[in-house]
Design an enzyme around this catalytic site. Structure first.
Site, PDB file in Angstrom:
ATOM      1  N   GLU A 142     -14.497  -2.613   7.172  1.00  0.00           N
ATOM      2  CA  GLU A 142     -13.805  -1.763   6.194  1.00  0.00           C
ATOM      3  C   GLU A 142     -14.687  -1.409   5.008  1.00  0.00           C
ATOM      4  O   GLU A 142     -14.460  -1.873   3.879  1.00  0.00           O
ATOM      5  CB  GLU A 142     -12.509  -2.429   5.717  1.00  0.00           C
ATOM      6  CG  GLU A 142     -11.456  -2.509   6.789  1.00  0.00           C
ATOM      7  CD  GLU A 142     -10.105  -2.959   6.262  1.00  0.00           C
ATOM      8  OE1 GLU A 142     -10.057  -3.592   5.200  1.00  0.00           O
ATOM      9  OE2 GLU A 142      -9.110  -2.683   6.933  1.00  0.00           O
ATOM     10  N   GLU A 313      -7.280  -2.991  13.906  1.00  0.00           N
ATOM     11  CA  GLU A 313      -6.361  -4.014  13.405  1.00  0.00           C
ATOM     12  C   GLU A 313      -4.970  -3.392  13.341  1.00  0.00           C
ATOM     13  O   GLU A 313      -4.770  -2.399  12.647  1.00  0.00           O
ATOM     14  CB  GLU A 313      -6.774  -4.480  12.003  1.00  0.00           C
ATOM     15  CG  GLU A 313      -8.167  -5.077  11.944  1.00  0.00           C
ATOM     16  CD  GLU A 313      -8.558  -5.529  10.531  1.00  0.00           C
ATOM     17  OE1 GLU A 313      -7.678  -5.596   9.647  1.00  0.00           O
ATOM     18  OE2 GLU A 313      -9.743  -5.789  10.316  1.00  0.00           O
ATOM     19  N   TRP A 321      -0.726  -8.677   1.332  1.00  0.00           N
ATOM     20  CA  TRP A 321      -1.470  -8.058   0.240  1.00  0.00           C
ATOM     21  C   TRP A 321      -0.751  -6.967  -0.524  1.00  0.00           C
ATOM     22  O   TRP A 321      -1.262  -6.463  -1.516  1.00  0.00           O
ATOM     23  CB  TRP A 321      -2.809  -7.525   0.747  1.00  0.00           C
ATOM     24  CG  TRP A 321      -2.740  -6.749   2.042  1.00  0.00           C
ATOM     25  CD1 TRP A 321      -3.006  -7.246   3.292  1.00  0.00           C
ATOM     26  CD2 TRP A 321      -2.387  -5.382   2.235  1.00  0.00           C
ATOM     27  NE1 TRP A 321      -2.839  -6.267   4.248  1.00  0.00           N
ATOM     28  CE2 TRP A 321      -2.469  -5.108   3.626  1.00  0.00           C
ATOM     29  CE3 TRP A 321      -2.006  -4.340   1.381  1.00  0.00           C
ATOM     30  CZ2 TRP A 321      -2.182  -3.854   4.173  1.00  0.00           C
ATOM     31  CZ3 TRP A 321      -1.727  -3.099   1.930  1.00  0.00           C
ATOM     32  CH2 TRP A 321      -1.816  -2.858   3.307  1.00  0.00           C
ATOM     33  N   GLN A 362      -3.131 -16.739   4.086  1.00  0.00           N
ATOM     34  CA  GLN A 362      -2.249 -17.690   4.776  1.00  0.00           C
ATOM     35  C   GLN A 362      -0.830 -17.164   4.930  1.00  0.00           C
ATOM     36  O   GLN A 362      -0.079 -17.646   5.778  1.00  0.00           O
ATOM     37  CB  GLN A 362      -2.258 -19.045   4.081  1.00  0.00           C
ATOM     38  CG  GLN A 362      -1.879 -18.999   2.622  1.00  0.00           C
ATOM     39  CD  GLN A 362      -2.041 -20.364   1.983  1.00  0.00           C
ATOM     40  OE1 GLN A 362      -1.101 -21.137   1.944  1.00  0.00           O
ATOM     41  NE2 GLN A 362      -3.238 -20.664   1.498  1.00  0.00           N
ATOM     42  N   MET A 363      -0.433 -16.148   4.123  1.00  0.00           N
ATOM     43  CA  MET A 363       0.916 -15.590   4.267  1.00  0.00           C
ATOM     44  C   MET A 363       0.943 -14.354   5.172  1.00  0.00           C
ATOM     45  O   MET A 363       1.957 -13.663   5.250  1.00  0.00           O
ATOM     46  CB  MET A 363       1.486 -15.229   2.890  1.00  0.00           C
ATOM     47  CG  MET A 363       1.581 -16.399   1.935  1.00  0.00           C
ATOM     48  SD  MET A 363       2.538 -17.774   2.613  1.00  0.00           S
ATOM     49  CE  MET A 363       4.195 -17.097   2.517  1.00  0.00           C
TER      50      MET A 363
HETATM   51  C1  GAL Z   1      -7.776  -5.664   6.569  1.00  0.00           C
HETATM   52  C2  GAL Z   1      -9.043  -6.474   6.754  1.00  0.00           C
HETATM   53  C3  GAL Z   1      -8.790  -7.794   7.426  1.00  0.00           C
HETATM   54  C4  GAL Z   1      -7.597  -8.458   6.811  1.00  0.00           C
HETATM   55  C5  GAL Z   1      -6.413  -7.551   6.915  1.00  0.00           C
HETATM   56  C6  GAL Z   1      -5.140  -8.151   6.384  1.00  0.00           C
HETATM   57  O1  GAL Z   1      -7.897  -4.752   5.537  1.00  0.00           O
HETATM   58  O2  GAL Z   1      -9.998  -5.760   7.507  1.00  0.00           O
HETATM   59  O3  GAL Z   1      -9.919  -8.603   7.309  1.00  0.00           O
HETATM   60  O4  GAL Z   1      -7.877  -8.772   5.488  1.00  0.00           O
HETATM   61  O5  GAL Z   1      -6.668  -6.388   6.181  1.00  0.00           O
HETATM   62  O6  GAL Z   1      -4.073  -7.246   6.477  1.00  0.00           O
END
Ligand code: GAL
Length: 666
Positions: A142, A313, A321, A362-363
């Protein structure tokens, strides 16, 4: 069409690896991405590599029949490297270096980091480049995540000066191009030029835009270095990078040009929460994501990927986050997966195999809970794997290329320019590009997202969200395509150097749009301006049809009334100024219209372009790939497909339940 997963063997006892690999395979996973954050385990002390654990992990995955996506670990330089070369750390606009302790703590312009990256990438590529289990590569992780594209370090400024020299050759040319006579900003040499930051009031817009262009080029240069190393040591294995959702801080087209696969990381719920959407929209799509958000990104990355794009992903459950982190409704992980395939994806890879019980994430859910039981997302991934097998077995063309009649032009510089020089605080380019896209999707259209430099041949409809700087041959290419073209406001409103064009906007586009924008105004968020449609038919004659009213928001252009006499005025603002004009196949919107009006106008123009539209409303979406039509229901009510014969369905049936997917042969 296949599934993958992101896996971190270094996070788990080695005694778990074999069972993990076996269970992945049993679930229907075919590829596993590893090692993008593992530098401190690959090279625990400077120059001393420890490959043993990684050799064994790759062997275990390979022995289970899984293909490995090997990553370079450069998103997380280890502590010893930072301590040796503190100048690797990027510098923020406040002049302070960012600290070690999370990730992406590097400056793309740091010579020490460039060298260290060459070294670790070479070591990884040499070691695993020809390993039979390693089938693909991912560079870094990223680029630009956590606002890390632009750095104001001395190294960045030094390289910026070189970049400027290459662009302008002489300082006189730069002074002229920027217009530095304004406020006595003239430079006598390139060495006098600093980063456009920490000024008393706003720094010069041309200086700022060039700094953004430079920073973007630095990302491309850095990625290219990694790709070249990988290709030299691992010939024939496709190289990917995982881009981010709606991320615009560097020119993705330029970075993707060096890759085989443009992949992206899809977190529909986190994205909805973090983007511009109003609170009622966030609440409405809280547990499903906005019906057009993932699709928009699929189409962005499909357009720039040489091989079929991937979702590297895929959100598997709640993330950690966003400000608030809801759980997806049951069925959404499956729906998101199929939606990616419907848009042309070659692989959907879930993040991550198992939720980590420690550290920052962890969440964040995985396919498995921390105690190693399959979570909701894991079960849905297994269902998708079974369904893929059936779909592929019965449909030879299921992996066909997506063919769209409509294109949307998407441009990274436009975002930077409007951010630097907004003229209206909420002139947020990605939002407006998304709203046009969403309007097209709500009419049932498949959409290609393309750069301004693309060939438009073969499209019947091209939509151009506000595009301030247009390539010299843009109008010519559009005209040659024969498509109906819709321009949003501010088209052609600036030159490359950020001047107002000599003939006023739309500048170079006057060749196809004979009009002159003599004044503009931005509008506060709570202000709208009524738009009254003229109700004319496509031949310009009044046909008495009342196509209704709407309103403009954020912005309006004032079109010269002399010029407008040569134009077909299709709508006016309440005060009589033209709001929507047409000249031949070109349509110009002099404001940003509300969603309903935008949809209505697009439907009419699509009809003029000979494209059939279906009014889908806001919660059902349709995509076509090969002979298969995919229907997705984001809403709370079942959706019925009356016109499709029961035996045409490959997945699902005429009744598509909430969060449901139907696929039929047409
Ligand atoms: C992405 C990242 C991952 C992980 C993920 C969590 O942005 O590439 O390493 O942090 O978010 O949602």
């Amino acid at each position: 069409m296949r599934l993958g997963v992101c896996y971190y063997p270094e996070h788990w006892p080695e005694s778990l690896w074999e069972d993990d690999a076996r269970r992945m395979k049993a679930l229907g996973i075919e590829q596993v991405r590893i090692a993008e954050f593992a530098w401190s385990r690959m090279e625990p002390t400077p120059g001393e590599y420890d490959w043993g654990w990684l050799d064994r992990a790759i062997d275990v995955l390979g022995a289970a029949g899984l293909k490995v996506v090997m990553c370079t670990p450069t998103a997380t330089p280890p502590k010893w490297l930072i301590d040796r070369h503190p100048d690797i750390l990027p510098v923020g606009a406040d002049g302070r270096a960012r600290a070690f302790g999370s990730r992406r703590h590097y400056d793309f312009s740091s010579p020490a980091y460039f060298e260290a990256s060459q070294r670790i990438c070479t070591a990884v590529a040499e070691r695993y480049g020809k390993h039979p289990a390693v089938a693909y590569w991912q560079t870094d992780n990223e680029f630009g995540c956590h606002h890390t594209v632009v750095s104001y370090s001395p190294a960045a400024v030094a390289r910026f000066r070189e970049w400027l020299k290459a662009r302008y050759r002489t300082i006189q040319a730069l002074n002229e191009a920027w217009g530095t006579v304004f406020w006595s900003m003239e430079y006598r040499s390139f060495d006098e030029i600093d980063a456009p930051v920490a000024t008393v009031t706003e720094a010069h817009p041309s200086h700022r835009l060039d700094y953004r262009r430079f920073a973007s080029d630095e990302v491309a240069r850095y990625n290219r270095m990694q790709v070249e190393i990988i290709r030299a040591h691992s010939p024939g294995r496709p190289v990917a990078h995982n881009f981010m959702q709606l991320f615009t801080e560097f020119d993705h087209y330029k970075v993707a040009a060096d890759l085989d696969v443009a992949s992206w990381d899809s977190y529909p719920l986190g994205a909805l929460e973090e983007q511009w959407f109003a609170p009622d929209i966030k609440a409405r799509w809280l547990r499903s994501g906005h019906p057009d958000f993932a699709s928009f990104n699929h189409d962005v990355y499909r357009g720039m990927s040489k091989l079929p794009f991937w979702v590297m992903e895929q959100q598997p459950g709640p993330v950690n986050w966003a400000q608030w982190n809801p759980a997806p409704l049951p069925g959404m992980v499956r729906l998101w997966s199929w939606e990616a395939f419907a848009h042309g994806a070659g692989c959907v890879s879930y993040f991550r195999w198992r939720q980590a019980p420690f550290a920052q994430e962890q969440m964040h859910a995985g396919l498995n809970t921390p105690d190693n039981r399959l979570d909701v997302g894991g079960n849905e991934a297994g269902q998708v794997a079974d369904e893929i097998r059936n779909v592929l077995a019965a449909n030879a063309d299921a992996n066909a290329t997506v063919r769209s009649k409509a294109a949307l032009v998407y441009d990274y510089e436009a975002k930077w320019l409007f951010e630097i020089h907004p003229q209206g605080a909420d002139f947020h380019y990605p939002r407006f590009a998304f709203e046009y896209y969403s309007a097209l999707r709500s009419l049932g259209l498949d959409v290609d997202i393309v750069p301004a430099g693309a060939s438009f041949d073969g499209y019947s409809l091209v939509v151009v969200p506000p595009l301030p700087v247009v390539p010299d041959d843009f109008a010519g290419r559009l005209e040659k395509s024969g498509a109906q073209v819709v321009f949003g406001p501010r088209a052609g409103s600036k030159t490359r150097d950020v001047h107002i064009p000599a003939n006023l906007p739309p500048g170079a586009l006057t060749a196809v749009l004979p009009l002159r924008v003599w004044r503009v105004e931005s509008m506060r968020p709570n202000v709208t301006e009524a738009v009254i449609l003229e109700g004319r038919g496509k031949d310009g004659e009044k046909d008495g049809e009342n196509v209704g009213d709407g309103f403009a928001r954020h912005w309006r252009d004032f079109i010269d009334s002399d010029a407008s006499s040569a134009l077909d005025v299709r709508a006016r603002f309440a005060d009589g100024h033209p709001a929507y004009v047409r000249s031949g196949a070109c349509h110009y919107f002099a404001g940003l219209f509300d969603d309903a009006l935008t949809q209505r106008l697009f439907a009419r123009i699509a009809q003029e372009a000979g494209i059939e539209t279906i009014p889908l409303g806001d919660s059902v979406r349709v995509s076509r790939r090969g002979a298969l039509t995919y229907v997705f229901n984001y809403g709370a009510e079942a959706h019925t497909l009356d016109e499709v014969a029961g035996n045409a369905f490959v997945i699902g049936s005429c009744t598509v339940p909430p969060q449901g997917v139907a696929i039929y042969r047409s």
